[in-house]
Scaffold this motif. Structure first.
Motif, PDB file in Angstrom:
ATOM      1  N   ALA A   1       0.837  -1.203   0.000  1.00 18.26           N
ATOM      2  CA  ALA A   1       0.000   0.000   0.000  1.00 18.26           C
ATOM      3  C   ALA A   1       0.872   1.253   0.000  1.00 18.26           C
ATOM      4  N   ARG A   2       1.932   1.256   0.763  1.00 20.61           N
ATOM      5  CA  ARG A   2       2.824   2.424   0.789  1.00 20.61           C
ATOM      6  C   ARG A   2       3.476   2.636  -0.576  1.00 20.61           C
ATOM      7  N   VAL A   3       3.907   1.548  -1.185  1.00 22.98           N
ATOM      8  CA  VAL A   3       4.501   1.641  -2.520  1.00 22.98           C
ATOM      9  C   VAL A   3       3.439   2.111  -3.519  1.00 22.98           C
ATOM     10  N   GLY A   4       2.210   1.605  -3.390  1.00 23.46           N
ATOM     11  CA  GLY A   4       1.119   2.010  -4.274  1.00 23.46           C
ATOM     12  C   GLY A   4       0.830   3.500  -4.180  1.00 23.46           C
ATOM     13  N   TRP A   5       0.852   4.048  -2.968  1.00 23.34           N
ATOM     14  CA  TRP A   5       0.601   5.494  -2.802  1.00 23.34           C
ATOM     15  C   TRP A   5       1.727   6.315  -3.442  1.00 23.34           C
ATOM     16  N   ILE A   6       2.966   5.867  -3.280  1.00 28.62           N
ATOM     17  CA  ILE A   6       4.100   6.566  -3.906  1.00 28.62           C
ATOM     18  C   ILE A   6       3.980   6.478  -5.433  1.00 28.62           C
ATOM     19  N   PHE A   7       3.614   5.297  -5.920  1.00 27.99           N
ATOM     20  CA  PHE A   7       3.421   5.073  -7.353  1.00 27.99           C
ATOM     21  C   PHE A   7       2.314   5.966  -7.892  1.00 27.99           C
ATOM     22  N   LEU A   8       1.224   6.095  -7.139  1.00 34.39           N
ATOM     23  CA  LEU A   8       0.112   6.953  -7.546  1.00 34.39           C
ATOM     24  C   LEU A   8       0.546   8.416  -7.589  1.00 34.39           C
ATOM     25  N   ALA A   9       1.285   8.854  -6.579  1.00 38.56           N
ATOM     26  CA  ALA A   9       1.751  10.241  -6.546  1.00 38.56           C
ATOM     27  C   ALA A   9       2.671  10.533  -7.737  1.00 38.56           C
ATOM     28  N   ALA A  10       3.573   9.619  -8.032  1.00 38.26           N
ATOM     29  CA  ALA A  10       4.478   9.809  -9.166  1.00 38.26           C
ATOM     30  C   ALA A  10       3.698   9.841 -10.483  1.00 38.26           C
ATOM     31  N   SER A  11       2.679   9.002 -10.604  1.00 36.47           N
ATOM     32  CA  SER A  11       1.866   8.966 -11.818  1.00 36.47           C
ATOM     33  C   SER A  11       1.074  10.252 -11.995  1.00 36.47           C
ATOM     34  N   LEU A  12       0.528  10.767 -10.907  1.00 37.65           N
ATOM     35  CA  LEU A  12      -0.203  12.044 -10.968  1.00 37.65           C
ATOM     36  C   LEU A  12       0.738  13.187 -11.335  1.00 37.65           C
ATOM     37  N   PHE A  13       1.965  13.120 -10.845  1.00 45.52           N
ATOM     38  CA  PHE A  13       2.956  14.139 -11.202  1.00 45.52           C
ATOM     39  C   PHE A  13       3.262  14.079 -12.694  1.00 45.52           C
ATOM     40  N   ILE A  14       3.405  12.871 -13.249  1.00 41.95           N
ATOM     41  CA  ILE A  14       3.636  12.728 -14.689  1.00 41.95           C
ATOM     42  C   ILE A  14       2.474  13.331 -15.470  1.00 41.95           C
ATOM     43  N   LEU A  15       1.252  13.054 -15.031  1.00 39.93           N
ATOM     44  CA  LEU A  15       0.074  13.599 -15.702  1.00 39.93           C
ATOM     45  C   LEU A  15       0.076  15.124 -15.641  1.00 39.93           C
ATOM     46  N   TRP A  16       0.355  15.678 -14.481  1.00 38.76           N
ATOM     47  CA  TRP A  16       0.388  17.140 -14.298  1.00 38.76           C
ATOM     48  C   TRP A  16       1.476  17.753 -15.179  1.00 38.76           C
ATOM     49  N   GLN A  17       2.657  17.134 -15.204  1.00 35.84           N
ATOM     50  CA  GLN A  17       3.766  17.645 -16.014  1.00 35.84           C
ATOM     51  C   GLN A  17       3.453  17.600 -17.504  1.00 35.84           C
ATOM     52  N   SER A  18       2.664  16.615 -17.927  1.00 35.48           N
ATOM     53  CA  SER A  18       2.371  16.488 -19.357  1.00 35.48           C
ATOM     54  C   SER A  18       1.596  17.692 -19.880  1.00 35.48           C
ATOM     55  N   PHE A  19       0.817  18.336 -19.013  1.00 31.54           N
ATOM     56  CA  PHE A  19       0.075  19.521 -19.430  1.00 31.54           C
ATOM     57  C   PHE A  19       0.903  20.796 -19.319  1.00 31.54           C
ATOM     58  N   ARG A  20       1.960  20.767 -18.518  1.00 33.06           N
ATOM     59  CA  ARG A  20       2.786  21.959 -18.314  1.00 33.06           C
ATOM     60  C   ARG A  20       3.887  22.098 -19.358  1.00 33.06           C
ATOM     61  N   GLN A  21       4.369  20.976 -19.894  1.00 33.56           N
ATOM     62  CA  GLN A  21       5.469  21.005 -20.857  1.00 33.56           C
ATOM     63  C   GLN A  21       4.949  21.371 -22.241  1.00 33.56           C
ATOM     64  N   PRO A  22       5.753  22.065 -23.033  1.00 31.52           N
ATOM     65  CA  PRO A  22       5.332  22.338 -24.416  1.00 31.52           C
ATOM     66  C   PRO A  22       5.268  21.028 -25.203  1.00 31.52           C
ATOM     67  N   ASP A  23       4.275  20.953 -26.057  1.00 34.94           N
ATOM     68  CA  ASP A  23       4.105  19.737 -26.842  1.00 34.94           C
ATOM     69  C   ASP A  23       5.146  19.677 -27.947  1.00 34.94           C
ATOM     70  N   ALA A  24       5.651  18.500 -28.200  1.00 36.06           N
ATOM     71  CA  ALA A  24       6.646  18.283 -29.246  1.00 36.06           C
ATOM     72  C   ALA A  24       6.424  16.885 -29.811  1.00 36.06           C
ATOM     73  N   VAL A  25       7.223  16.526 -30.795  1.00 36.59           N
ATOM     74  CA  VAL A  25       7.127  15.194 -31.375  1.00 36.59           C
ATOM     75  C   VAL A  25       7.836  14.205 -30.446  1.00 36.59           C
ATOM     76  N   PHE A  26       7.110  13.178 -30.030  1.00 37.47           N
ATOM     77  CA  PHE A  26       7.673  12.139 -29.161  1.00 37.47           C
ATOM     78  C   PHE A  26       8.529  11.169 -29.971  1.00 37.47           C
ATOM     79  N   VAL A  27       7.968  10.716 -31.085  1.00 29.67           N
ATOM     80  CA  VAL A  27       8.680   9.800 -31.961  1.00 29.67           C
ATOM     81  C   VAL A  27       8.221  10.072 -33.390  1.00 29.67           C
ATOM     82  N   THR A  28       9.179  10.136 -34.292  1.00 32.58           N
ATOM     83  CA  THR A  28       8.816  10.356 -35.695  1.00 32.58           C
ATOM     84  C   THR A  28       8.357   9.029 -36.290  1.00 32.58           C
TER      85      THR A  28
END
Length: 166
Positions: free
Chosen positions: A56-83
């Motif tokens: 459960a502790r690992v799951g909460w840390i995993f959830l927090a990191a995943s939410l951070f990735i989601l939040w960061q995806s909207f803050r970063q300028p969009d670019a080409v990930f892979v051509t």
């Protein structure tokens, strides 16, 4: 006086933002599964940690990191990930690998390895035919000798090994 450098046109491909959002949502879903399962097992402390306490502790840390990735995806300028060219290269490597995994069960690992080597060297490596044939023959034989005969580690076998008495 220097001339201004013109920006190179970007090659078309898959955008970064949707990939990051999809990845974050997938990871959030996995974190949810871990949290649900760990709380079902008991995630508390009752004279000591219950079965789901540490997951459960690992799951909460995993959830927090995943939410951070989601939040960061909207803050970063969009670019080409892979051509699309890079993606074609990935598929050229992934195709023979998927074929290899699919052939292990019906053919055994050694025959599937030979098929993988032939396909990979022909598609990705564009090697000479004699080099492909020699490699596809010698590598599975060497692996068979090492794992089956020397280490006595049984690996999945198919009809060829059965025909040879193994």
């Amino acid at each position: 006086m220097t001339q201004p450098v013109e920006a190179e046109p970007q090659e078309p491909g898959i955008s970064r933002r949707p990939v990051e959002i999809a990845t974050a949502l997938l990871l959030i879903g996995l974190a949810g599964i871990v949290l649900y399962d760990s709380h079902g097992r008991g995630a508390g402390w009752d004279g000591g940690p219950q079965n789901g306490f540490f997951p459960a502790r690992v799951g909460w840390i995993f959830l927090a990191a995943s939410l951070f990735i989601l939040w960061q995806s909207f803050r970063q300028p969009d670019a080409v990930f892979v051509t699309y060219g890079q993606l074609r290269q990935v598929v050229r490597v992934l195709g023979p690998l998927v074929l290899f995994v699919a052939l292990i069960q019906p053919l055994g690992i050694y025959a599937a390895s030979a098929a993988f080597i032939v396909t990979f060297m022909a598609v990705v490596g564009t090697s000479r035919w004699w080099s492909i044939g020699l490699t596809a023959l010698l590598v599975p034989i060497a692996c068979f000798w090492i794992f089956e005969l020397q280490f006595r580690v049984p690996l999945p076998k198919g009809p060829l090994e059965a025909m040879l008495g193994y």
